[in-house]
Design a protein around this motif. Structure first.
Motif, PDB file in Angstrom:
ATOM      1  N   ALA A   8       0.841  -1.211   0.000  1.00 40.59           N
ATOM      2  CA  ALA A   8       0.000   0.000   0.000  1.00 40.59           C
ATOM      3  C   ALA A   8       0.867   1.247   0.000  1.00 40.59           C
ATOM      4  O   ALA A   8       0.625   2.187   0.761  1.00 40.59           O
ATOM      5  CB  ALA A   8      -0.955  -0.024   1.189  1.00 40.59           C
TER       6      ALA A   8
ATOM      7  N   SER B 255      -1.851   1.694  -3.677  1.00 45.03           N
ATOM      8  CA  SER B 255      -3.092   2.363  -3.267  1.00 45.03           C
ATOM      9  C   SER B 255      -3.798   2.989  -4.467  1.00 45.03           C
ATOM     10  O   SER B 255      -5.028   3.002  -4.530  1.00 45.03           O
ATOM     11  CB  SER B 255      -2.802   3.434  -2.213  1.00 45.03           C
ATOM     12  OG  SER B 255      -2.347   2.813  -1.034  1.00 45.03           O
TER      13      SER B 255
ATOM     14  N   TYR C 290      -7.465   1.987  -5.581  1.00 42.65           N
ATOM     15  CA  TYR C 290      -8.500   3.023  -5.688  1.00 42.65           C
ATOM     16  C   TYR C 290      -9.261   2.880  -7.004  1.00 42.65           C
ATOM     17  O   TYR C 290     -10.497   2.825  -7.022  1.00 42.65           O
ATOM     18  CB  TYR C 290      -7.852   4.416  -5.601  1.00 42.65           C
ATOM     19  CG  TYR C 290      -8.803   5.545  -5.920  1.00 42.65           C
ATOM     20  CD1 TYR C 290      -9.584   6.119  -4.930  1.00 42.65           C
ATOM     21  CD2 TYR C 290      -8.929   6.017  -7.232  1.00 42.65           C
ATOM     22  CE1 TYR C 290     -10.472   7.146  -5.232  1.00 42.65           C
ATOM     23  CE2 TYR C 290      -9.812   7.044  -7.539  1.00 42.65           C
ATOM     24  CZ  TYR C 290     -10.584   7.601  -6.541  1.00 42.65           C
ATOM     25  OH  TYR C 290     -11.459   8.606  -6.841  1.00 42.65           O
TER      26      TYR C 290
ATOM     27  N   ALA D 179      -3.702   5.633   0.938  1.00 38.93           N
ATOM     28  CA  ALA D 179      -4.283   4.316   1.252  1.00 38.93           C
ATOM     29  C   ALA D 179      -5.720   4.457   1.756  1.00 38.93           C
ATOM     30  O   ALA D 179      -6.603   3.667   1.394  1.00 38.93           O
ATOM     31  CB  ALA D 179      -3.418   3.600   2.293  1.00 38.93           C
TER      32      ALA D 179
ATOM     33  N   LEU E  72      -8.333  -3.028   3.015  1.00 42.22           N
ATOM     34  CA  LEU E  72      -6.907  -2.896   3.326  1.00 42.22           C
ATOM     35  C   LEU E  72      -6.596  -3.707   4.580  1.00 42.22           C
ATOM     36  O   LEU E  72      -7.178  -3.451   5.633  1.00 42.22           O
ATOM     37  CB  LEU E  72      -6.559  -1.418   3.541  1.00 42.22           C
ATOM     38  CG  LEU E  72      -5.166  -1.094   4.074  1.00 42.22           C
ATOM     39  CD1 LEU E  72      -4.081  -1.517   3.090  1.00 42.22           C
ATOM     40  CD2 LEU E  72      -5.040   0.405   4.369  1.00 42.22           C
TER      41      LEU E  72
END
Ligand SMILES: Cc1cc2nc3c(=O)[nH]c(=O)nc-3n(C[C@H](O)[C@H](O)[C@H](O)COP(=O)(O)OP(=O)(O)OC[C@H]3O[C@@H](n4cnc5c(N)ncnc54)[C@H](O)[C@@H]3O)c2cc1C
Length: 436
Positions: free
Chosen positions: A27, A32, A36, A126, A136
């Motif tokens: 991450a 990240s 996303y 993140a 996560l």
């Protein structure tokens, strides 16, 4: 049809045993960003990160307009009051000359950069992925790939909870595709047989923080030659104001330099800083924390970027810009490119067609960076020679038009279409230079 367009029973449809559509390992900004964009498209994404936020990462903390564009695209608010410290451009110091160049005005990129320490930065990115729907798992270290029955294709990863160390139980996580965003060492890529290439540039850099009155400098300051009195030290350096009372100060060396592998970086930093004005405060008593170092893998130094169910993003794929050592924007951009490819692949009706889409990922990266990185490798080869740097700083720095061109080239900031003469020359050079 399943959720993502696979007719039921097709081989690429999500299996009941899968833990997610896509597993992202790491991450950092690359992982990240990938998570996303995947989550935004409705895919079930599981991000496994060995550390727990907030955590440090060795970096200069400088964000160019390319990185700012990525952050804006993820809906991240960039208010100075929230700790984002804006800058207007870069200040280049070398050959006895000092020149300030503002970020160019472009339709495609914002006209400002930022500084933010990675301690806060990585967590913010993140959390944006989490808000978009990615799951996560922090404190989970991936230990290796899980292969399919033919031992060819990655279908998941094994992992342990970091806190429990080697004594902790190993768990298996399965997914249709895996993204390696685990940074420069990328043990996952290594386990899949993808080693670093020796024919690509690599940098090593160190950095630390000082309390300094220069903390509110609104230019990213780059030193092209480092001096200790009259002695010329190898490498390049930077002083980036963080805006919180501290400056991030560091230096690096490329493997094209004859001194690579033969220098004491900390001693070099001490000698360089000793030559600076005392009022800047770069003295031992003002140093906050240790001097830490890490590698900068440049110019696609690990390829191929897609193989057998695994996509490489950011430092794992050696994507640091060889012109300027910037890796955050490339990590985020490659994360987005990988996500777009995966979204298309997982919507294909059969395995062969999905595979065709996935094989487009290395080509998409080449289209985005290939020619530019080839130019960068040549640039890195040239600056490894001290005579080139001396010539360039003496004769290049005093000419503002040439330096504006150089700034656009170094920061990869051009209008993709049209633009001024500098934009067109750089784009044409990148297009005609083979993407290797
Ligand atoms: C000294 C220095 C200065 C730099 N300065 C700048 C700068 O000013 N601006 C800039 O743009 N770039 C800079 N860079 C480059 C930049 O830091 C990297 O290019 C960038 O961090 C790459 O992002 P990434 O997401 O690919 O990898 P990383 O940021 O390295 O993230 C990888 C993540 O994967 C996790 N991970 C690793 N292994 C595992 C595992 N087995 N299981 C689970 N998780 C794992 C790590 O904990 C980490 O969170 C600098 C680099 C150095 C060394």
């Amino acid at each position: 049809m399943t959720q993502h367009g696979f007719p039921a029973g097709q081989s690429r449809a999500r299996r009941a045993s899968d833990d997610a559509d896509v597993i992202v390992v790491g991450a950092g900004p690359g992982g990240s960003s990938a998570a996303y964009h995947l989550a935004r498209a409705g895919l079930d994404v599981l991000v496994l990160e060995k550390s727990t936020f907030p955590r440090e990462k060795v970096c200069g903390d400088g964000l160019t307009p390319r990185a700012v564009k990525q952050l804006v695209g993820m809906g991240i608010a960039l208010e100075p009051a929230d700790g984002w410290f804006p800058n207007k451009g870069i200040r280049i110091i070398g050959g006895g000359v000092r020149i300030e160049l503002d970020w160019p005005d472009l339709s495609s990129y914002p006209g400002f950069g930022l500084v933010r320490t990675r301690r806060g930065f990585d967590e913010i990115v993140a959390r944006a992925a989490q808000r978009a729907g990615a799951r996560l798992a922090e404190g989970v270290t991936v230990t290796g790939p899980v292969l399919d029955d033919s031992a060819q294709r990655i279908v998941g990863v094994t992992a342990r909870e970091t806190a429990t160390g080697d004594g902790g139980a190993e768990r298996t996580y399965r997914a249709r595709l895996v993204v390696a965003a685990d940074g420069n060492s990328s043990r996952l890529s290594l386990a899949m047989g993808l080693r670093k290439r020796d024919d690509r540039p690599l940098g090593v850099a160190i950095r630390t923080y000082y309390t300094s009155p220069r903390h509110d400098d609104d230019y990213l300051e780059t030193w092209l030659d480092l001096r200790d009195g009259n002695a010329l030290l190898p490498g390049y350096g930077w002083i980036f104001g963080v805006g919180d009372g501290t400056s991030n100060v560091g230096l690096g060396l490329l493997n094209t330099s004859a001194s690579f592998g033969h220098v004491d970086y900390r001693e070099m930093l001490r000698r360089w800083l000793a030559s600076m004005p005392a009022e800047w405060g770069f003295a031992e008593e003002n140093r906050l924390g240790p001097v830490r170092g890490a590698a900068l893998p440049m110019g696609f130094n690990r390829t191929p970027h897609y193989t057998r169910g695994l996509l490489l993003v950011g430092d794992a794929g050696g994507m640091v810009n060889p012109f300027n050592g910037e890796g955050i924007s490339c990590a985020m951009e490659s994360g987005e490119i990988a996500a777009q490819v995966i979204i298309q692949a997982l919507a294909r009706p059969d395995r062969a067609s999905a595979e065709l889409a996935l094989r487009g990922y290395p080509q998409a990266l080449k289209d985005a960076y290939g020619g530019y990185y080839t130019l960068g490798r040549k640039f890195v080869g040239a600056i490894g020679h001290p005579w080139f740097m001396q010539f360039a700083t003496r004769h290049g720095l005093p000419r503002p038009a040439l330096m504006r061109f150089t700034m656009k080239l170094l920061a990869n900031l051009t209008e993709p279409r049209g633009g001024d003469a500098a934009d067109r020359v750089i784009n044409a050079l990148s297009r005609i230079t083979p993407a290797a």
